[in-house]
Motif scaffolding. Structure first.
Motif, PDB file in Angstrom:
ATOM      1  N   SER A  90       0.815  -1.216   0.000  1.00  0.00           N
ATOM      2  CA  SER A  90       0.000   0.000   0.000  1.00  0.00           C
ATOM      3  C   SER A  90       0.846   1.262   0.000  1.00  0.00           C
ATOM      4  O   SER A  90       0.395   2.314  -0.471  1.00  0.00           O
ATOM      5  CB  SER A  90      -0.926   0.007   1.226  1.00  0.00           C
ATOM      6  OG  SER A  90      -1.846  -1.059   1.171  1.00  0.00           O
ATOM      7  N   ASN A 144       2.742  -4.397  -9.431  1.00  0.00           N
ATOM      8  CA  ASN A 144       1.729  -4.667  -8.417  1.00  0.00           C
ATOM      9  C   ASN A 144       1.272  -6.122  -8.463  1.00  0.00           C
ATOM     10  O   ASN A 144       1.099  -6.768  -7.431  1.00  0.00           O
ATOM     11  CB  ASN A 144       0.525  -3.736  -8.618  1.00  0.00           C
ATOM     12  CG  ASN A 144      -0.319  -3.601  -7.360  1.00  0.00           C
ATOM     13  OD1 ASN A 144      -0.117  -4.289  -6.371  1.00  0.00           O
ATOM     14  ND2 ASN A 144      -1.274  -2.698  -7.402  1.00  0.00           N
ATOM     15  N   GLY A 203       4.044  -6.940  -5.834  1.00  0.00           N
ATOM     16  CA  GLY A 203       3.039  -6.661  -4.809  1.00  0.00           C
ATOM     17  C   GLY A 203       2.407  -7.926  -4.266  1.00  0.00           C
ATOM     18  O   GLY A 203       2.248  -8.094  -3.050  1.00  0.00           O
ATOM     19  N   ASN A 221      -4.635  -3.348  -3.573  1.00  0.00           N
ATOM     20  CA  ASN A 221      -3.903  -3.731  -2.372  1.00  0.00           C
ATOM     21  C   ASN A 221      -4.839  -4.295  -1.309  1.00  0.00           C
ATOM     22  O   ASN A 221      -4.487  -5.227  -0.573  1.00  0.00           O
ATOM     23  CB  ASN A 221      -3.135  -2.528  -1.811  1.00  0.00           C
ATOM     24  CG  ASN A 221      -2.030  -2.069  -2.744  1.00  0.00           C
ATOM     25  OD1 ASN A 221      -1.307  -2.873  -3.302  1.00  0.00           O
ATOM     26  ND2 ASN A 221      -1.923  -0.767  -2.922  1.00  0.00           N
TER      27      ASN A 221
END
Length: 305
Positions: A96, A133, A137, A254
């Protein structure tokens, strides 16, 4: 100046607000279907349409990609140090702090602030952010890394096709180009509606910590953006796009990853909500910085298609 800023912010707030009201009234909205439609069809078509239709120097796109990598790297490094300093785990919070909402919120803002050339440059940043991401992520959140995720990301294939077409000077057949343009045109309104719905459906927790981490996310994004444009000597539209995209609030994805891997999803939801509200409040200042103190000429005659 106020009218110019309002003309950029108002469409984003109004469409996201419609989505928020829609969800709060309990009207049907299949969030998973809309997310899949946007991710697997709308965004790839938007990328293919804009990158093949808008005249841009490939060097400019490359510079934007480099800026995105440097900006994300800065947020990752500084975010790791900050979380270690306060003894918070990385897996729930670090994604985040790294990945902002460069899609749902960043792309519309860049379109309304700089027109289609700005949207094309913003897409370069969005693609880099999306790739990291969905790989790095997810790896941070889950503790596992899979390069196969790249091959399952439709926007990557759309980018490859767009780059091949630009390199060869070829064009899509007219019927296909028109189809891609229509499908891409639905993407930004859908993304804003989905953002509003998501904000209405979030169940945030730990708002005190979420507020502090949200402020940290925005500080890293704004600071990283200013650092990158200074290091790369960027000016004009490119500078403005980097500042806007880097300053975006916590990406909704996220929260979805935190929920999937049971990484304190309520607190991540709080970060999404708090950082988005903070960003809305700071948008006039952000646009003033992105425009260098004055809006570009011709603002207001912007079209998504």
């Amino acid at each position: 100046m106020f009218i110019a800023i309002f003309s950029v912010i108002a469409p984003v707030l109004l469409i996201a607000g419609i989505g928020n009201v829609w969800a709060r009234r309990g009207w049907p909205f299949d969030t998973q279907m809309v997310a899949a439609l946007s991710t697997n069809l709308g965004v790839p078509c938007l990328v293919l349409d804009v990158l093949t239709r808008v005249e841009l120097d490939m060097a400019a796109l490359g510079q934007m990609a480099l800026a995105a990598i440097l900006g994300l790297g800065f947020c990752a490094g500084a975010g790791t140090l900050a979380l270690r300093a306060v003894r918070l785990p990385l897996s729930p919070y670090l994604p985040s702090l790294i990945f902002g909402n460069s899609g749902n919120m960043g792309l519309p803002l860049c379109l309304f602030a700089f027109g289609e050339p700005g949207l094309a440059l913003a897409i370069a940043i969005f693609i880099i952010s999306a790739v990291f991401n969905f790989t790095a992520g997810v790896a941070i959140a889950s503790g596992q890394f899979s390069a196969k995720a790249l091959l399952r990301t439709p926007v990557i294939w759309a980018l490859v096709v767009a780059l091949i077409l630009r390199a060869t000077g070829a064009d899509l057949p007219a019927f296909l180009a028109n189809t891609v343009k229509l499908l891409g045109g639905m993407t930004i309104p859908l993304m804003l509606l989905a953002l509003g719905v998501a904000l209405a459906q979030l169940r945030p927790g730990g708002l005190g910590r979420a507020a502090a981490l949200s402020a940290l996310r925005l500080a890293l994004g704004w600071g990283g953006g200013l650092l990158v444009v200074t290091l790369l000597g960027m000016d004009g539209i490119s500078r403005g796009i980097v500042l806007i995209e880097m300053a975006m609030p916590v990406a909704v994805f996220n929260y979805l990853f935190a929920q999937r891997y049971d990484n304190r999803p309520e607190e991540v939801a709080g970060m999404v909500l708090m950082s988005t509200l903070m960003t809305f409040a700071l948008l006039p200042v952000l646009l003033w910085l992105a425009w260098g103190g004055a809006p570009p000429p011709g603002l207001g005659a912007v079209s998504a298609g």
